[in-house]
Scaffold this active site. Structure first.
Site, PDB file in Angstrom:
ATOM      1  N   ASP A  12      -0.365   3.312   8.236  1.00  0.00           N
ATOM      2  CA  ASP A  12      -0.811   2.264   7.299  1.00  0.00           C
ATOM      3  C   ASP A  12      -2.254   2.529   6.852  1.00  0.00           C
ATOM      4  O   ASP A  12      -2.567   2.489   5.655  1.00  0.00           O
ATOM      5  CB  ASP A  12      -0.690   0.894   8.003  1.00  0.00           C
ATOM      6  N   LYS A  29      -3.966   3.549   3.096  1.00  0.00           N
ATOM      7  CA  LYS A  29      -5.111   2.825   2.522  1.00  0.00           C
ATOM      8  C   LYS A  29      -6.280   3.760   2.217  1.00  0.00           C
ATOM      9  O   LYS A  29      -6.909   3.650   1.168  1.00  0.00           O
ATOM     10  CB  LYS A  29      -5.524   1.694   3.473  1.00  0.00           C
ATOM     11  N   ILE A  35     -10.159  -8.872   1.393  1.00  0.00           N
ATOM     12  CA  ILE A  35     -11.497  -8.368   1.023  1.00  0.00           C
ATOM     13  C   ILE A  35     -11.457  -7.770  -0.377  1.00  0.00           C
ATOM     14  O   ILE A  35     -10.639  -6.888  -0.641  1.00  0.00           O
ATOM     15  CB  ILE A  35     -11.963  -7.229   1.970  1.00  0.00           C
ATOM     16  N   GLU A  82      -5.247  -5.074  -5.675  1.00  0.00           N
ATOM     17  CA  GLU A  82      -6.392  -5.422  -4.813  1.00  0.00           C
ATOM     18  C   GLU A  82      -5.957  -5.696  -3.370  1.00  0.00           C
ATOM     19  O   GLU A  82      -6.654  -5.338  -2.412  1.00  0.00           O
ATOM     20  CB  GLU A  82      -7.105  -6.657  -5.375  1.00  0.00           C
ATOM     21  N   LYS A 129       0.813  -1.232   0.000  1.00  0.00           N
ATOM     22  CA  LYS A 129       0.000   0.000   0.000  1.00  0.00           C
ATOM     23  C   LYS A 129       0.836   1.266   0.000  1.00  0.00           C
ATOM     24  O   LYS A 129       0.426   2.292  -0.520  1.00  0.00           O
ATOM     25  CB  LYS A 129      -0.981   0.006   1.178  1.00  0.00           C
TER      26      LYS A 129
HETATM   27  N1  HSE Z   1      -0.142  -4.290   9.016  1.00  0.00           N
HETATM   28  C1  HSE Z   1      -1.269  -4.346   8.162  1.00  0.00           C
HETATM   29  C2  HSE Z   1      -2.523  -4.495   9.021  1.00  0.00           C
HETATM   30  C3  HSE Z   1      -1.134  -5.483   7.195  1.00  0.00           C
HETATM   31  O1  HSE Z   1      -2.376  -4.804  10.209  1.00  0.00           O
HETATM   32  O2  HSE Z   1      -3.620  -4.283   8.536  1.00  0.00           O
HETATM   33  C4  HSE Z   1      -2.166  -5.506   6.100  1.00  0.00           C
HETATM   34  O3  HSE Z   1      -2.105  -4.371   5.290  1.00  0.00           O
END
Ligand code: HSE
Length: 402
Positions: free
Chosen positions: A198, A202, A133, A126, A102
């Site tokens: 993170d 996303k 998902i 994806e 990502k």
């Molecule tokens: N470290 C990420 C999470 C992994 O915990 O969602 C998946 O993108």
């Protein structure tokens, strides 16, 4: 039967999961794709002497680029570099690229899509959001005819796992994080999970799909879960709410409010029931209404499923695939609008400030607590900040209601 050669870049949790899936589900993949998928090369810094794939391991990326039998490169290294350089080189060598990374999609997705188009190959991602998902492909395709009002979701499995452990089992933050790391959910540097980075990458990707605007990730208002205290968990419980880390993109009157922060969710909100490593993405559109995509958001098997699933559009349509992301990079900072974002908030200040709170915030609802905890009206971030500044004591917590 035709063969499709792949190279795996990064033989960690996800790369290993892809190799296992391709091996264990050979028959399912053959009937699904109408061709055989063969692993040709595995690039990693390490050797894997006891792995059944050890003979495929190389430390030299040129082996991948020069291998004419590699049709698709699956990049699962994580991080921006050298993932960026390897992606560009693979696309320029006429190879399709699939990624679960990502960070690289959020930072350079527009450039990759452009090069892929020029080269007549595909760039698919994806697995970059929501693990197993299917959410990227639906957003690219079957919901795009709607006016999208909002995309919101629990986008990080590690933090949702930690919050669930803290809420349901009273675990400490440290124990819950160690557990998530042991299960292979956390990033190499778990600060990216717990500080919201993170989830920020996303929601930036989902925003680009929903609005065609790719914002600079650094400008997205981002808060993680490290500031959530036991007292907040108790306050949430008193209010029959759950605290969840959400990524949200709200499109309202031509303004996009993009953010990652913990929210208080009422128990009847579908997102409040999403526990453990599960992720969920809710899309609100017109005339669609609300739809929710739900599943395991991290881990080897789930993420590998999404990576391998991206082979279908590549094999079925190749560069003729009309559905490509419209990543348009914008220079407007995403947080420019955030100060105008309105929400009701739970605020905790040190005990003894009740009078000042009444004076400045007006007639707020206080929560029974050992602190001065109260709920504001629905008001802008700017307004709340001004009021807190006027009170002039340290704010212990500020959590928005959904
Ligand atoms: N470290 C990420 C999470 C992994 O915990 O969602 C998946 O993108």
């Amino acid at each position: 039967m035709k063969k499709h050669g792949i190279a795996i870049l990064g033989f960690g949790v996800v790369g290993g999961g892809v190799a296992d899936l391709i091996t264990n589900n050979r028959e399912e993949i053959k009937s699904y794709l109408g061709c055989e998928v063969e692993i040709k090369r595995i690039l990693d810094l390490r050797d894997f002497p006891s792995s059944p794939f050890s003979s495929l391991v190389t430390h030299d990326f040129t082996d991948v680029i020069n291998d004419e039998d590699v049709d698709t490169v699956m990049e699962m290294m994580g991080g921006s570099h050298p993932a960026y350089e390897y992606t560009v080189a693979s696309l320029k060598a006429g190879k399709n690229v699939i990624t679960s990374n990502k960070e690289v999609v959020a930072n350079f997705g527009d450039e990759f899509v452009r090069i892929a188009k020029e080269m007549g190959v595909s760039y698919r991602f994806e697995a970059a959001v929501g693990g197993g998902i299917p959410v990227i492909n639906p957003l690219l395709g079957c919901v795009r005819q709607n006016k999208i009002h909002e995309v919101r979701g629990i986008l990080n499995g590690t933090t949702n796992y930690i919050l669930t452990k803290m809420f349901t089992y009273g675990d400490s933050f440290e124990n819950a994080l160690a557990d998530a790391q042991a299960k292979g959910y956390a990033e190499a540097n778990p600060a990216a999970d717990v500080e919201g980075t993170d989830a920020c990458r996303k929601i930036t990707i989902l925003t680009a799909l929903a609005t065609d605007k790719l914002y600079d990730v650094k400008t997205v208002h981002t808060e993680g879960i490290t500031g959530i205290r036991k007292a907040d968990v108790l306050a949430a419980e008193k209010l029959s709410h759950k605290i969840k880390l959400l990524g949200r993109c709200i499109a309202e009157d031509g303004v996009n409010y993009v953010m990652v922060c913990p929210f208080l969710l009422p128990s009847d909100s579908p997102l409040s029931t999403v526990s453990g490593v599960y992720n969920a993405v809710e899309v609100v559109g017109d005339p669609l209404g609300n739809v929710m995509f739900y599943g395991q958001g991290a881990g080897a098997g789930a993420t590998a499923s999404a990576v391998v699933g991206d082979l279908l559009p590549i094999i079925a349509y190749g560069s003729e695939n009309p559905i490509v992301p419209g990543f348009n990079r914008v220079s407007t900072p995403a947080d420019e609008a955030f100060l105008r974002f309105e929400s009701k908030k739970y605020i905790a200040l040190p005990k003894g400030n009740e009078e000042k709170v009444r004076e400045i915030f007006g007639n707020v609802d206080f929560i029974e607590s050992e602190e001065c905890a109260f709920i504001t009206e629905c008001e802008s971030e700017a307004r709340t900040n001004e009021s807190l500044e006027a009170i002039g004591v340290p704010c212990l917590s500020k959590i928005r209601f959904l």
